[in-house]
Scaffold this motif. Structure first.
Motif, PDB file in Angstrom:
ATOM      1  N   GLY A 112       0.842  -1.209   0.000  1.00  0.00           N
ATOM      2  CA  GLY A 112       0.000   0.000   0.000  1.00  0.00           C
ATOM      3  C   GLY A 112       0.863   1.240   0.000  1.00  0.00           C
ATOM      4  N   CYS A 113       1.709   1.374   1.014  1.00  0.00           N
ATOM      5  CA  CYS A 113       2.551   2.570   1.123  1.00  0.00           C
ATOM      6  C   CYS A 113       3.627   2.613   0.038  1.00  0.00           C
ATOM      7  CB  CYS A 113       3.227   2.620   2.494  1.00  0.00           C
ATOM      8  SG  CYS A 113       2.073   2.637   3.872  1.00  0.00           S
TER       9      CYS A 113
ATOM     10  N   CYS B 198       2.411   4.425  -2.904  1.00  0.00           N
ATOM     11  CA  CYS B 198       1.609   5.606  -2.618  1.00  0.00           C
ATOM     12  C   CYS B 198       2.419   6.884  -2.876  1.00  0.00           C
ATOM     13  CB  CYS B 198       1.150   5.568  -1.153  1.00  0.00           C
ATOM     14  SG  CYS B 198       0.231   7.031  -0.659  1.00  0.00           S
TER      15      CYS B 198
ATOM     16  N   PHE C  83       2.055   9.641  -1.509  1.00  0.00           N
ATOM     17  CA  PHE C  83       2.252  10.407  -0.274  1.00  0.00           C
ATOM     18  C   PHE C  83       3.321   9.796   0.637  1.00  0.00           C
ATOM     19  CE2 PHE C  83      -2.341  11.171  -1.292  1.00  0.00           C
ATOM     20  CZ  PHE C  83      -2.190  12.491  -1.668  1.00  0.00           C
ATOM     21  N   GLN C  84       3.848   8.680   0.253  1.00  0.00           N
ATOM     22  CA  GLN C  84       4.748   7.922   1.124  1.00  0.00           C
ATOM     23  C   GLN C  84       5.938   8.723   1.681  1.00  0.00           C
ATOM     24  OE1 GLN C  84       7.789   5.763  -0.583  1.00  0.00           O
ATOM     25  NE2 GLN C  84       8.504   6.261   1.455  1.00  0.00           N
TER      26      GLN C  84
ATOM     27  N   CYS D  42       4.654  10.531   4.726  1.00  0.00           N
ATOM     28  CA  CYS D  42       3.779   9.807   5.660  1.00  0.00           C
ATOM     29  C   CYS D  42       4.597   9.028   6.702  1.00  0.00           C
ATOM     30  CB  CYS D  42       2.863   8.885   4.850  1.00  0.00           C
ATOM     31  SG  CYS D  42       1.334   8.463   5.701  1.00  0.00           S
ATOM     32  N   GLY D  43       3.940   8.103   7.381  1.00  0.00           N
ATOM     33  CA  GLY D  43       4.607   7.352   8.443  1.00  0.00           C
ATOM     34  C   GLY D  43       3.956   6.005   8.663  1.00  0.00           C
TER      35      GLY D  43
ATOM     36  N   LYS E 140      -3.765  -0.915   4.890  1.00  0.00           N
ATOM     37  CA  LYS E 140      -3.890   0.513   4.599  1.00  0.00           C
ATOM     38  C   LYS E 140      -5.226   0.895   3.925  1.00  0.00           C
ATOM     39  CE  LYS E 140      -0.408   1.081   6.893  1.00  0.00           C
ATOM     40  NZ  LYS E 140       0.998   1.168   6.593  1.00  0.00           N
TER      41      LYS E 140
ATOM     42  N   PHE F 236      -5.759   5.779   9.986  1.00  0.00           N
ATOM     43  CA  PHE F 236      -4.533   6.581   9.903  1.00  0.00           C
ATOM     44  C   PHE F 236      -4.244   6.948   8.449  1.00  0.00           C
ATOM     45  CE2 PHE F 236       0.062   6.521   9.029  1.00  0.00           C
ATOM     46  CZ  PHE F 236       0.547   7.461   9.927  1.00  0.00           C
ATOM     47  N   CYS F 237      -4.340   5.955   7.566  1.00  0.00           N
ATOM     48  CA  CYS F 237      -4.082   6.177   6.143  1.00  0.00           C
ATOM     49  C   CYS F 237      -5.126   7.111   5.556  1.00  0.00           C
ATOM     50  CB  CYS F 237      -4.081   4.836   5.417  1.00  0.00           C
ATOM     51  SG  CYS F 237      -3.904   4.986   3.631  1.00  0.00           S
TER      52      CYS F 237
ATOM     53  N   MET G  28      -4.086  10.717   4.053  1.00  0.00           N
ATOM     54  CA  MET G  28      -4.271  10.884   2.614  1.00  0.00           C
ATOM     55  C   MET G  28      -5.187  12.089   2.339  1.00  0.00           C
ATOM     56  SD  MET G  28      -5.111   7.856  -0.091  1.00  0.00           S
ATOM     57  CE  MET G  28      -3.773   6.737   0.275  1.00  0.00           C
TER      58      MET G  28
END
Ligand code: SF4
Length: 173
Positions: free
Chosen positions: A109-110, A113, A115-116, A119-120, A137, A142-143, A147
């Protein structure tokens, strides 16, 4: 109107007010500076961004891990100051495995992504809500939250040069 819209409007009227979580993400987006925010770290900052000493001598990898233990789940207990050496605190639990598994660059997923980089991982949140330190995710709150926030920040900056300048100032704080 969102809370962020309201704060932006306050700034437009001359009252300087900053939304802190947006500023943390903007620092990651717009600068090369570390933001120091443990929930937006890759790998997870648990045990390496800081450790938490409980009043009774027990040591945890994060404050959320300590709070989870207060609810009866000691999953993120690293050890005990009264009986463990410094080396044992970092090696007797599966802390290193959690850190290894929460590197966003390799997490399903990350890893794909956009936004990775901003992100965290939040392993305690995902363990508490999904029984897994990595988490699923597509169904992670959180995701979903991050996002949505990151998308909105980019949209605001793209739509309005004045907001972009405001956000650039927030990113430097
Ligand atoms: S927004 Fe979701 S999928 Fe993207 S990096 Fe963050 S947690 Fe992973």
């Amino acid at each position: 109107m969102t809370t962020l819209d309201y704060i932006v409007e306050m700034n437009r009227r001359g009252y300087q007010l900053m939304e802190q979580y947006a500023a943390i993400i903007l620092k990651k987006m717009l600068t090369c500076k570390p933001c120091g925010y443990v929930d937006l770290a890759s790998p997870a900052a648990i045990g390496i961004g800081g450790i938490i000493y409980n009043y009774d001598g027990r040591v945890f990898g994060s404050d959320e891990g300590r709070m989870l233990a207060a609810c009866g789940d000691t999953r993120f207990l690293m050890g005990d100051l009264r009986s463990d050496t410094y080396e044992e605190l970092f090696t007797k639990s599966d802390l290193l495995d959690v850190i290894w598994r929460t590197m966003c660059e390799g997490v399903p997923g990350c890893c794909d992504c956009a936004f990775q980089p901003w992100c965290g991982a939040a392993p305690v949140f995902h363990y508490a809500t999904q029984c897994d330190v990595v988490g699923h995710k597509p169904t992670s709150e959180f995701c979903r939250r991050n996002m949505a926030i990151m998308t909105y920040l980019v949209e605001l900056m793209e739509a309005n040069a004045e907001i972009q300048q405001l956000f650039e100032r927030w990113a430097q704080v």
